[in-house]
Design a protein around this motif. Structure first.
Motif, short mmCIF file in Angstrom:
data_model
loop_
_atom_site.label_atom_id
_atom_site.label_comp_id
_atom_site.label_asym_id
_atom_site.label_seq_id
_atom_site.Cartn_x
_atom_site.Cartn_y
_atom_site.Cartn_z
N GLU A 1 0.86 -1.07 -0.02
CA GLU A 1 0.17 -0.20 -0.04
C GLU A 1 0.72 1.38 0.14
OE1 GLU A 1 -3.05 -0.46 3.30
OE2 GLU A 1 -4.18 -1.64 1.85
N CYS A 2 1.66 1.05 1.33
CA CYS A 2 2.86 2.37 1.09
C CYS A 2 3.31 2.89 -0.60
CB CYS A 2 3.90 2.53 1.92
SG CYS A 2 3.77 2.11 3.32
N ILE A 3 3.68 1.61 -1.16
CA ILE A 3 4.24 1.94 -2.75
C ILE A 3 3.32 2.51 -3.39
CG2 ILE A 3 4.91 0.01 -4.90
CD1 ILE A 3 6.44 -1.73 -2.21
N GLU A 4 2.11 1.33 -3.42
CA GLU A 4 0.95 1.96 -4.35
C GLU A 4 1.18 4.18 -4.90
OE1 GLU A 4 -1.81 -0.12 -4.27
OE2 GLU A 4 -0.83 -2.17 -4.48
N MET A 5 0.23 3.78 -2.88
CA MET A 5 0.16 5.30 -2.54
C MET A 5 1.91 6.38 -2.73
SD MET A 5 -3.14 4.87 -1.18
CE MET A 5 -3.24 6.25 -0.27
N ILE A 6 2.67 5.67 -3.06
CA ILE A 6 3.86 6.60 -2.80
C ILE A 6 3.69 7.09 -5.08
CG2 ILE A 6 6.30 7.46 -3.37
CD1 ILE A 6 6.35 6.00 -0.23
N GLU A 7 3.75 5.87 -5.57
CA GLU A 7 3.33 6.07 -6.84
C GLU A 7 2.65 6.70 -7.17
OE1 GLU A 7 6.00 1.34 -7.90
OE2 GLU A 7 3.46 1.73 -7.62
N LYS A 8 1.27 6.45 -6.81
CA LYS A 8 0.05 7.41 -7.22
C LYS A 8 0.57 9.04 -6.58
CE LYS A 8 -2.90 3.77 -7.56
NZ LYS A 8 -4.46 2.75 -6.94
N GLU A 9 1.23 9.28 -6.58
CA GLU A 9 1.56 10.22 -5.45
C GLU A 9 0.03 10.86 -4.52
OE1 GLU A 9 3.16 13.55 -8.19
OE2 GLU A 9 4.39 12.32 -9.14
N GLU A 10 -0.74 9.38 -3.61
CA GLU A 10 -1.34 9.85 -3.17
C GLU A 10 -1.19 10.92 -1.42
OE1 GLU A 10 -4.19 6.49 -3.20
OE2 GLU A 10 -4.40 7.17 -5.53
N GLN B 1 12.98 11.82 -4.19
CA GLN B 1 12.55 10.84 -2.92
C GLN B 1 11.25 10.08 -3.08
OE1 GLN B 1 11.49 14.79 -1.28
NE2 GLN B 1 13.87 14.65 -0.34
N ARG B 2 10.72 10.27 -4.12
CA ARG B 2 9.49 8.97 -4.52
C ARG B 2 10.27 7.60 -4.95
NH1 ARG B 2 4.36 10.18 -3.63
NH2 ARG B 2 4.20 12.56 -3.74
N LYS B 3 11.16 8.17 -5.83
CA LYS B 3 11.70 7.06 -6.29
C LYS B 3 12.61 5.76 -5.03
CE LYS B 3 15.02 5.72 -10.05
NZ LYS B 3 15.72 5.93 -10.63
N GLN B 4 13.28 6.95 -4.04
CA GLN B 4 14.15 6.32 -3.09
C GLN B 4 13.03 5.20 -2.51
OE1 GLN B 4 16.39 9.70 -1.88
NE2 GLN B 4 18.19 8.36 -2.34
N LEU B 5 11.96 6.22 -2.16
CA LEU B 5 11.29 5.45 -1.19
C LEU B 5 10.58 4.09 -1.84
CD1 LEU B 5 9.53 8.57 1.22
CD2 LEU B 5 11.36 6.81 2.14
N ILE B 6 9.90 4.32 -2.74
CA ILE B 6 9.07 3.32 -3.37
C ILE B 6 10.08 2.04 -3.75
CG2 ILE B 6 8.76 2.22 -5.86
CD1 ILE B 6 7.13 5.05 -6.26
#
Length: 153
Positions: free
Chosen positions: A104-113, A132-137
């Motif tokens: 869910e974390c991955i999806e929410m960050i990918e969708k910028e939600e 940073q989004r890429k690093q977190l994902i």
């Protein structure tokens, strides 16, 4: 018109007598996500800055959390955030649930939600750059894979 403004002002003053509870639940570092997953400091800082106010027991309440009705909205948002994902109690989740929450974390960050735009307005440091989004994902995918490997089937 003047009467309406006076009524609104009086109502605003009265609701200030109904503050939110800003007490954070106790924190046990032994069950915290960043500790149990031995998160690197750079990634840990990103997660703390962008996620922990709503998704942990370490909420830092801003000044406007003392002003109703915005405080009520904020408290509800934090309660919902902790209910959906609480990094402070991550080790208490079963491995399957941990893997699901990481997905869910991955999806929410990918969708910028996440983090929410409404949160970023008051916390500019929480805004994630594309890098940073890429690093977190990447990090959440790695931890999810490790979690899945450790599950007993």
């Amino acid at each position: 018109m003047k009467k309406i403004l006076i009524i609104l002002l009086v109502a605003f003053i009265i609701i200030q007598f109904f503050p939110i509870d800003k007490t954070n639940p106790p924190v046990n570092p032994g069950i915290d996500f960043l500790k149990i997953k031995k998160t690197q400091p750079e990634i840990a800082k990103l997660i703390r800055t962008s996620c922990y106010d709503c998704h942990s027991n370490e909420t830092k309440y801003p000044w406007y959390s003392s002003i109703a009705p915005s405080s009520w909205f904020l408290k509800n948002h934090i309660d919902e955030g902790r209910k959906n994902l609480n990094f402070s109690t991550f080790a208490m989740y079963e491995p399957e649930r941990q893997a699901h929450k990481l997905q869910e974390c991955i999806e929410m960050i990918e969708k910028e939600e996440m983090p929410l735009e409404s949160y970023i307005v008051g916390h500019q440091g929480a805004k994630l750059t594309p890098e940073q989004r890429k690093q977190l994902i990447q990090y959440f995918k790695q931890v999810k894979a490790e979690t899945e490997r450790s599950m007993v089937f």
